[in-house]
Design an enzyme around this catalytic site. Structure first.
Site, mmCIF file in Angstrom:
data_model
loop_
_atom_site.group_PDB
_atom_site.id
_atom_site.type_symbol
_atom_site.label_atom_id
_atom_site.label_comp_id
_atom_site.label_asym_id
_atom_site.label_seq_id
_atom_site.Cartn_x
_atom_site.Cartn_y
_atom_site.Cartn_z
ATOM 1 N N HIS A 1 5.705 -11.917 -7.962
ATOM 2 C CA HIS A 1 5.102 -10.886 -7.110
ATOM 3 C C HIS A 1 4.113 -10.048 -7.928
ATOM 4 C CE1 HIS A 1 5.555 -7.492 -4.030
ATOM 5 N NE2 HIS A 1 5.071 -6.856 -5.089
ATOM 6 N N GLU A 2 4.543 -9.594 -9.096
ATOM 7 C CA GLU A 2 3.670 -8.741 -9.922
ATOM 8 C C GLU A 2 2.509 -9.535 -10.514
ATOM 9 O OE1 GLU A 2 3.934 -5.578 -9.802
ATOM 10 O OE2 GLU A 2 5.800 -5.692 -8.653
ATOM 11 N N HIS B 1 -0.113 -9.654 -7.967
ATOM 12 C CA HIS B 1 -0.933 -8.437 -7.959
ATOM 13 C C HIS B 1 -2.033 -8.545 -9.015
ATOM 14 C CE1 HIS B 1 0.995 -5.896 -5.053
ATOM 15 N NE2 HIS B 1 2.150 -5.836 -5.675
ATOM 16 N N GLU C 1 1.429 -5.351 -0.731
ATOM 17 C CA GLU C 1 2.786 -5.810 -1.048
ATOM 18 C C GLU C 1 3.130 -7.091 -0.292
ATOM 19 O OE1 GLU C 1 5.225 -4.456 -3.277
ATOM 20 O OE2 GLU C 1 3.289 -3.718 -3.952
#
Length: 345
Positions: free
Chosen positions: A133-134, A137, A184
């Site tokens: 997930h990060e 980003h 997100e």
């Protein structure tokens, strides 16, 4: 760089366009059109103390590498290999009992995990999705705007005594938060591409909502809860949902779970897993107008198919519904469709 050896697919040269949620892109377009945003962005880009942030993490957090939190280091390399991110972001673990993770920085993204999150997600597959997930980003370039949001939020507190100054800053903070929440959803998709285990992604989101009590929880029941939230209530509930989410930087965990669950069942996701996805070297040829049309189409479909009362009202307005006046009157008086007045809560 570490290579996944458990059969998970890699995505060489993948563009972030492959997994970005249409609402993420459209919210970013709206943010950039906000009056004064370009001026503030250019001014703050030179003011944000990025070097200070790096020194802060070096001095007061634990830098992850082969010797410290080695299992997290391997997961980071693994995620970067799967999403083909050449420049591996520094990863830190910071003492904070609240489960959280962030990817910030202007020139070079930095990923930070709190100890609360590390302890909560004690399952390797759940943590892999979070690190993915990060990394998502970082690949999407979200870190720049996320860093500005943190800086502006702190600044808003300091200038709260200046009425006009605070109003101007809070307008941009509110727009940034709206984009942040949508980003997100994109990063959740990136986490699924890395972990390639939808159940693990669901478990991680459930733990964020209910703690480390998986034996007490059920994925299907959690998703039913999300559907009830999205479709239940009357127009007043719809307004309350908006008010509840405005101060938040993240969407609600149940809503994120439902969004990710639905995406994992789409043809787009299956094509991506089969190796059909936009490449980074094609980004320069990507049509901005096509992206805007896709985002607009997504919102139109959302409004048209949503069970939320406010969305249905918006759809009725767009369609010129003849009973719009009655629906507005019902909203103002708290009456349900058909004239029934709900009991006092």
């Amino acid at each position: 760089m570490s290579r996944p050896d458990d059969g998970r697919r890699r995505f060489p040269g993948i563009s972030s366009r492959a997994y970005e949620h249409p609402a993420d892109r459209s919210a970013l377009v709206a943010l950039r059109k906000l009056t004064g945003f370009d001026t503030v962005f250019k001014a703050l880009s030179g003011m944000v103390p990025e070097r200070s942030l790096r020194l802060l993490f070096l001095s007061d957090s634990v830098r992850v590498d082969e010797r410290q939190f080695a299992h997290l280091h391997e997961m980071l390399l693994d995620a970067c290999a799967i999403l083909d991110l050449d420049r591996v972001p520094p990863l830190y673990v910071s003492q904070d009992p609240k489960p959280n993770a962030m990817c910030i920085g202007l020139d070079q993204p930095v990923i930070v995990l709190t100890t609360g999150l590390v302890e909560l997600l004690d399952d390797e597959h759940e943590m892999r999705a979070v690190i993915g997930h990060e990394v998502g980003h970082a690949l999407s370039g979200h870190a720049v705007y996320r860093t500005l949001l943190l800086f502006l939020t702190n600044l808003a507190v300091r200038v709260a005594w200046i009425p006009l100054g605070n109003v101007a800053i809070m307008a941009i903070v509110t727009a940034l938060r709206e984009w942040f929440r949508k980003s997100e959803l994109s990063a959740d998709r990136a986490g699924l591409l890395v972990g390639q285990d939808p159940e693990a992604s669901m478990r991680g989101l459930m733990k964020l909502a209910g703690g480390n009590h998986l034996h007490q929880m059920n994925v299907d029941a959690f998703l039913e809860q999300a559907r009830e939230y999205e479709s239940g209530g009357d127009l007043r509930d719809s307004v309350l949902k908006i008010l509840n989410v405005l101060p938040r930087t993240h969407p609600f965990a149940a809503v994120r779970a439902a969004e990710l669950h639905d995406w994992a069942r789409t043809r787009d996701y299956q094509r991506l897993m089969d190796g059909h996805y936009p490449r980074r070297d094609e980004d320069g040829d990507a049509s901005v107008s096509d992206s805007v049309r896709e985002s607009a189409g997504h919102y139109a479909r959302t409004v048209r198919t949503s069970k939320d009362p406010l969305m249905r009202l918006v759809n009725d307005v767009a369609g010129g519904a003849s009973d719009l006046g009655g629906k507005l009157r019902d909203f103002a008086t708290g009456r349900r469709p058909g004239g029934e007045t709900p009991p006092d809560q």
